[in-house]
Motif scaffolding. Sequence first.
Motif, PDB file in Angstrom:
ATOM      1  N   HIS A 112      -8.176   6.898  -2.571  1.00 35.74           N
ATOM      2  CA  HIS A 112      -8.236   5.692  -3.403  1.00 35.74           C
ATOM      3  C   HIS A 112      -7.612   4.497  -2.670  1.00 35.74           C
ATOM      4  CE1 HIS A 112      -8.207   4.158  -7.789  1.00 35.74           C
ATOM      5  NE2 HIS A 112      -8.019   3.119  -6.998  1.00 35.74           N
ATOM      6  N   TYR A 134      -9.456   1.270  -0.617  1.00 36.12           N
ATOM      7  CA  TYR A 134      -9.162  -0.140  -0.894  1.00 36.12           C
ATOM      8  C   TYR A 134      -8.709  -0.881   0.362  1.00 36.12           C
ATOM      9  CZ  TYR A 134      -9.588  -0.739  -5.939  1.00 36.12           C
ATOM     10  OH  TYR A 134     -10.084  -0.912  -7.208  1.00 36.12           O
ATOM     11  N   TRP A 138       0.841  -1.197   0.000  1.00 38.98           N
ATOM     12  CA  TRP A 138       0.000   0.000   0.000  1.00 38.98           C
ATOM     13  C   TRP A 138       0.880   1.252   0.000  1.00 38.98           C
ATOM     14  CZ3 TRP A 138      -3.292   1.034   5.047  1.00 38.98           C
ATOM     15  CH2 TRP A 138      -3.842   2.321   5.011  1.00 38.98           C
ATOM     16  N   SER A 187      -4.944  -0.954  -8.662  1.00 35.89           N
ATOM     17  CA  SER A 187      -6.041  -0.131  -9.181  1.00 35.89           C
ATOM     18  C   SER A 187      -5.685   1.348  -9.245  1.00 35.89           C
ATOM     19  CB  SER A 187      -7.272  -0.320  -8.278  1.00 35.89           C
ATOM     20  OG  SER A 187      -8.156   0.751  -8.383  1.00 35.89           O
ATOM     21  N   LEU A 238      -4.104  -3.645  -5.143  1.00 38.08           N
ATOM     22  CA  LEU A 238      -3.877  -2.221  -4.907  1.00 38.08           C
ATOM     23  C   LEU A 238      -3.410  -1.496  -6.169  1.00 38.08           C
ATOM     24  CD1 LEU A 238      -2.160  -2.617  -1.422  1.00 38.08           C
ATOM     25  CD2 LEU A 238      -4.443  -1.686  -1.843  1.00 38.08           C
ATOM     26  N   GLU A 254     -13.404   0.834  -8.632  1.00 39.18           N
ATOM     27  CA  GLU A 254     -12.992  -0.294  -7.781  1.00 39.18           C
ATOM     28  C   GLU A 254     -13.836  -1.522  -8.079  1.00 39.18           C
ATOM     29  OE1 GLU A 254     -13.394  -3.015  -4.355  1.00 39.18           O
ATOM     30  OE2 GLU A 254     -14.913  -1.680  -5.170  1.00 39.18           O
ATOM     31  N   PHE A 273     -12.166  -4.754  -9.496  1.00 39.48           N
ATOM     32  CA  PHE A 273     -12.110  -5.874  -8.557  1.00 39.48           C
ATOM     33  C   PHE A 273     -12.676  -7.148  -9.169  1.00 39.48           C
ATOM     34  CE2 PHE A 273     -14.151  -8.324  -5.071  1.00 39.48           C
ATOM     35  CZ  PHE A 273     -13.003  -8.720  -4.420  1.00 39.48           C
TER      36      PHE A 273
END
Length: 339
Positions: free
Chosen positions: A247, A251, A142, A230, A228, A181, A185
């Motif tokens: 963002h 997540y 992250w 994304s 992550l 997302e 996803f």
Amino acid sequence: MDDGKLKGWNHTPNVPINVSPLFTWPLRPLEILAWFWNSWFLITEKLIIVGIAFISFYWFQPPLEETKTLAFGWIVQMYIRNMILMSVVAGGLHLYFYTFTKQGKDLRYDPRPLMKNGRQFTLGGQIRDNMFWTLISGVTIWTIYEVLMFWAISNGYAPMLTWAAHPIWFVLMFFLIPIWESFYFYWIHRFLHIPFFYKHVHSLHHRNINVGPWSGLSMHPVEHFIFLGSVLIHWLVAAHPVHILYHLQYYALTAATTHTGFEGLVVKDQNRLALGTFHHQMHHRYFECNYGSLEIPWDKFFGSFHDGTNEADVRMKERRRKICLLYTSDAADEEDSVD
């Protein structure tokens, strides 16, 4: 539990579960407005994380001038912030719901306790396993993505959106990120259920048949990079630094909140804050259904949607039977070719 509800659950919401009206035809504007209102206001995960993003940006984020050059100091500052955020959210929810059992089993989906032991878990137990993969791998990756994005924006490699130049898009970006997302996803999740990737990567997350707050971001490092990743959309789609924070916080932190195992936080006998969805809880128990989320109904389009009804359960079991037959047939064909 009455006969119309699925067996084996402590709590089920009203069924059938409804997906977003955004992709139904004809469009129903009032239903769409109601969906957004209920998803965002008055007290919701999304709105809380927007607040966390702004607090992070104004008080706990190194300035863009500093992030132009990669340096140990500001990277560690961001890592510590993220470690604290995840520990407070996932740890706080775990303490409230599971250690101190403040809500008992009220709105809890699965009646079974989390697994204290098990050889399938890293460090020998579900909670220790989940904390390890969440904090050591999840928070690290992250932070890597945050560092990359802030470095890119600072140096002009990624486009920047400002309130002064585009106030409407600035606001809309907060609403669009969860929709992106949902789109993203579903497809990465279906990819991770391909047998090879499931066995070597995604199965780590699916150790958690019954989930708790630490389960959400408990993943293999490869899955963390995919999940992550994304945020890389903002190399093409302009965003303000606060959107980048939102963002990734959305997540990471909603991975914890949506895996609490409870539908919501009860205060004075009412569900005051929606948390885990029965939609995704069923995926962890049944595996081959509900790969996506409710904002974009990919599962309905491709026949893998379980809406919580007994009829959907029958369809899901038949689908699983066909998948098992297919895998068994493939395995037999491989054996014949070897012979």
